[in-house]
Every structure is written in C-alpha cells, then in structure tokens.
Design a protein around this motif. Structure first.
Motif, PDB file in Angstrom:
ATOM      1  N   ARG A   1       7.017  -1.961  -2.844  1.00  0.00           N
ATOM      2  CA  ARG A   1       6.080  -1.516  -1.811  1.00  0.00           C
ATOM      3  C   ARG A   1       6.299  -0.042  -1.488  1.00  0.00           C
ATOM      4  NH1 ARG A   1       7.065  -6.707   0.178  1.00  0.00           N
ATOM      5  NH2 ARG A   1       8.732  -5.971   1.528  1.00  0.00           N
ATOM      6  N   ARG A   2       7.572   0.380  -1.440  1.00  0.00           N
ATOM      7  CA  ARG A   2       7.871   1.769  -1.141  1.00  0.00           C
ATOM      8  C   ARG A   2       7.343   2.674  -2.250  1.00  0.00           C
ATOM      9  NH1 ARG A   2      10.107   5.858  -2.480  1.00  0.00           N
ATOM     10  NH2 ARG A   2      11.128   4.946  -4.270  1.00  0.00           N
ATOM     11  N   ALA A   3       7.530   2.268  -3.506  1.00  0.00           N
ATOM     12  CA  ALA A   3       7.047   3.063  -4.635  1.00  0.00           C
ATOM     13  C   ALA A   3       5.519   3.147  -4.623  1.00  0.00           C
ATOM     14  CB  ALA A   3       7.542   2.463  -5.948  1.00  0.00           C
ATOM     15  N   LYS A   4       4.859   2.034  -4.319  1.00  0.00           N
ATOM     16  CA  LYS A   4       3.395   2.031  -4.261  1.00  0.00           C
ATOM     17  C   LYS A   4       2.917   2.940  -3.135  1.00  0.00           C
ATOM     18  CE  LYS A   4      -0.587  -0.916  -3.536  1.00  0.00           C
ATOM     19  NZ  LYS A   4      -1.016  -2.038  -2.763  1.00  0.00           N
ATOM     20  N   ASP A   5       3.555   2.848  -1.979  1.00  0.00           N
ATOM     21  CA  ASP A   5       3.188   3.714  -0.856  1.00  0.00           C
ATOM     22  C   ASP A   5       3.400   5.180  -1.217  1.00  0.00           C
ATOM     23  OD1 ASP A   5       2.548   1.483   0.593  1.00  0.00           O
ATOM     24  OD2 ASP A   5       4.362   1.517   1.839  1.00  0.00           O
ATOM     25  N   GLN A   6       4.506   5.469  -1.898  1.00  0.00           N
ATOM     26  CA  GLN A   6       4.786   6.852  -2.294  1.00  0.00           C
ATOM     27  C   GLN A   6       3.721   7.361  -3.260  1.00  0.00           C
ATOM     28  OE1 GLN A   6       7.399   8.808  -1.099  1.00  0.00           O
ATOM     29  NE2 GLN A   6       6.238  10.441  -2.070  1.00  0.00           N
ATOM     30  N   GLN A   7       3.315   6.504  -4.196  1.00  0.00           N
ATOM     31  CA  GLN A   7       2.278   6.892  -5.166  1.00  0.00           C
ATOM     32  C   GLN A   7       0.955   7.171  -4.460  1.00  0.00           C
ATOM     33  OE1 GLN A   7       1.295   3.774  -7.898  1.00  0.00           O
ATOM     34  NE2 GLN A   7       0.433   5.183  -9.405  1.00  0.00           N
ATOM     35  N   GLU A   8       0.578   6.305  -3.529  1.00  0.00           N
ATOM     36  CA  GLU A   8      -0.657   6.516  -2.786  1.00  0.00           C
ATOM     37  C   GLU A   8      -0.589   7.789  -1.952  1.00  0.00           C
ATOM     38  OE1 GLU A   8      -1.279   2.985  -0.536  1.00  0.00           O
ATOM     39  OE2 GLU A   8      -1.907   1.817  -2.277  1.00  0.00           O
ATOM     40  N   PHE A   9       0.564   8.042  -1.339  1.00  0.00           N
ATOM     41  CA  PHE A   9       0.728   9.245  -0.536  1.00  0.00           C
ATOM     42  C   PHE A   9       0.642  10.498  -1.411  1.00  0.00           C
ATOM     43  CE2 PHE A   9       3.552  12.533   1.231  1.00  0.00           C
ATOM     44  CZ  PHE A   9       2.864  12.795   2.404  1.00  0.00           C
ATOM     45  N   ASP A  10       1.293  10.467  -2.571  1.00  0.00           N
ATOM     46  CA  ASP A  10       1.236  11.612  -3.487  1.00  0.00           C
ATOM     47  C   ASP A  10      -0.197  11.874  -3.942  1.00  0.00           C
ATOM     48  OD1 ASP A  10       3.958  11.910  -3.247  1.00  0.00           O
ATOM     49  OD2 ASP A  10       4.424  10.886  -5.136  1.00  0.00           O
ATOM     50  N   ARG A  11      -0.940  10.802  -4.246  1.00  0.00           N
ATOM     51  CA  ARG A  11      -2.337  10.956  -4.651  1.00  0.00           C
ATOM     52  C   ARG A  11      -3.161  11.568  -3.514  1.00  0.00           C
ATOM     53  NH1 ARG A  11      -5.346   6.047  -4.837  1.00  0.00           N
ATOM     54  NH2 ARG A  11      -3.422   5.163  -5.628  1.00  0.00           N
ATOM     55  N   PHE A  12      -2.941  11.112  -2.288  1.00  0.00           N
ATOM     56  CA  PHE A  12      -3.643  11.660  -1.132  1.00  0.00           C
ATOM     57  C   PHE A  12      -3.336  13.150  -0.969  1.00  0.00           C
ATOM     58  CE2 PHE A  12      -3.109  12.954   3.315  1.00  0.00           C
ATOM     59  CZ  PHE A  12      -4.426  12.928   3.721  1.00  0.00           C
ATOM     60  N   MET A  13      -2.055  13.501  -1.083  1.00  0.00           N
ATOM     61  CA  MET A  13      -1.678  14.900  -0.906  1.00  0.00           C
ATOM     62  C   MET A  13      -2.291  15.774  -2.002  1.00  0.00           C
ATOM     63  SD  MET A  13      -0.126  15.123   1.902  1.00  0.00           S
ATOM     64  CE  MET A  13       0.675  16.705   1.887  1.00  0.00           C
TER      65      MET A  13
END
Length: 143
Positions: A113-125
C-alpha cells in the motif's frame, strides 16, 4: 442492496437517540454510547490484542509447568497422556507459525500500500510539474 446494522459505531439517528436517552436515564450509559460511537470501530483490534495477550500469558504458564485450570485432567493412561501432550505442543507451535505468517503478510500488505501510494504521489507531482511548466490555465485555455 447492502444490509447495515441499525446500531453501529457511527453518527446515525439510532445511536444519537440511544446516547441522548442514556444521558437522560443514567449519565454513564450516555457516556458509554458516546465512546462506542467515537471508538467502536477499534473494538475488533482491541479484542484481538487482548486475546493474543492472554494466549501468550497462559501459554507461558503452561510451558513453565503450571497446570492449566481449564486443561484436561490426566486420564491415567500414560501413553495417551504423553501423546496428547506432544500433539498439543505441536499444535501450539503450528499456531505460533501461523501468527508469524499473518504478521509477515500484514507487513507485506502495508508495504505494498505504501509503494502504491508513493507511485500515485510521484505521478501526481510529475503531472503537477508539467502543468506548472506550461503556465497558468484560465477556462481551459493557456493564459
């Protein structure tokens, strides 16, 4: 159609009415209902923690040689009693391994879940950075 409980740890008309009625009848009842509304969703975790703690406590007493007051008494047949003790210890070991596997899986799922959240956050940024580079947008058109 989903079925939902009438009394659940949430601000529903039924729980609010029970809380108000509890305060009018006897104030600790209303306070208990308020606590249930606020923290009732944590009861499953609390119950699981209490069960694990008591299992560890009584398991430690059993390993220390203290007779369990809830355990089966000796039958008088030494071979059967020895076999039963071996089977119970084997089952305790299996239970311990299952608890360890469950904890490992929970850690794995948290990391996923943390990795998925990090990926989504990186994509947003990254998308945010592209928009910032392109300049402001007014009514769907570049300004």
């Amino acid at each position: 159609m989903t079925s939902r409980a009438l009394i659940r740890p949430a601000w529903t008309p039924a729980t609010i009415a029970l809380m108000v009625g509890g305060f009018m009848i006897f104030w600790p009842l209303g306070l208990a209902m308020l606590a249930y509304i606020l923290w009732g969703d944590r009861l499953d975790g609390f119950k699981r923690d209490v069960n694990e703690t008591t299992d560890r406590l009584f398991g430690g007493l059993k390993r220390a040689g203290g007779g369990s007051p809830f355990g089966a008494p000796r039958t008088g047949n030494v071979a059967f009693d020895d076999w039963r003790e071996k089977e119970l210890s084997r089952l305790d070991e299996e239970r311990r391994r299952l608890h360890e596997a469950e904890a490992e899986f929970a850690a794995y799922a948290r990391e996923l879940r943390r990795a998925k959240d990090q990926q989504e956050f990186d994509r947003f940024m990254a998308e945010r950075g592209k928009r910032r580079d392109e300049g402001p947008v007014v009514d769907g058109q570049p300004a």
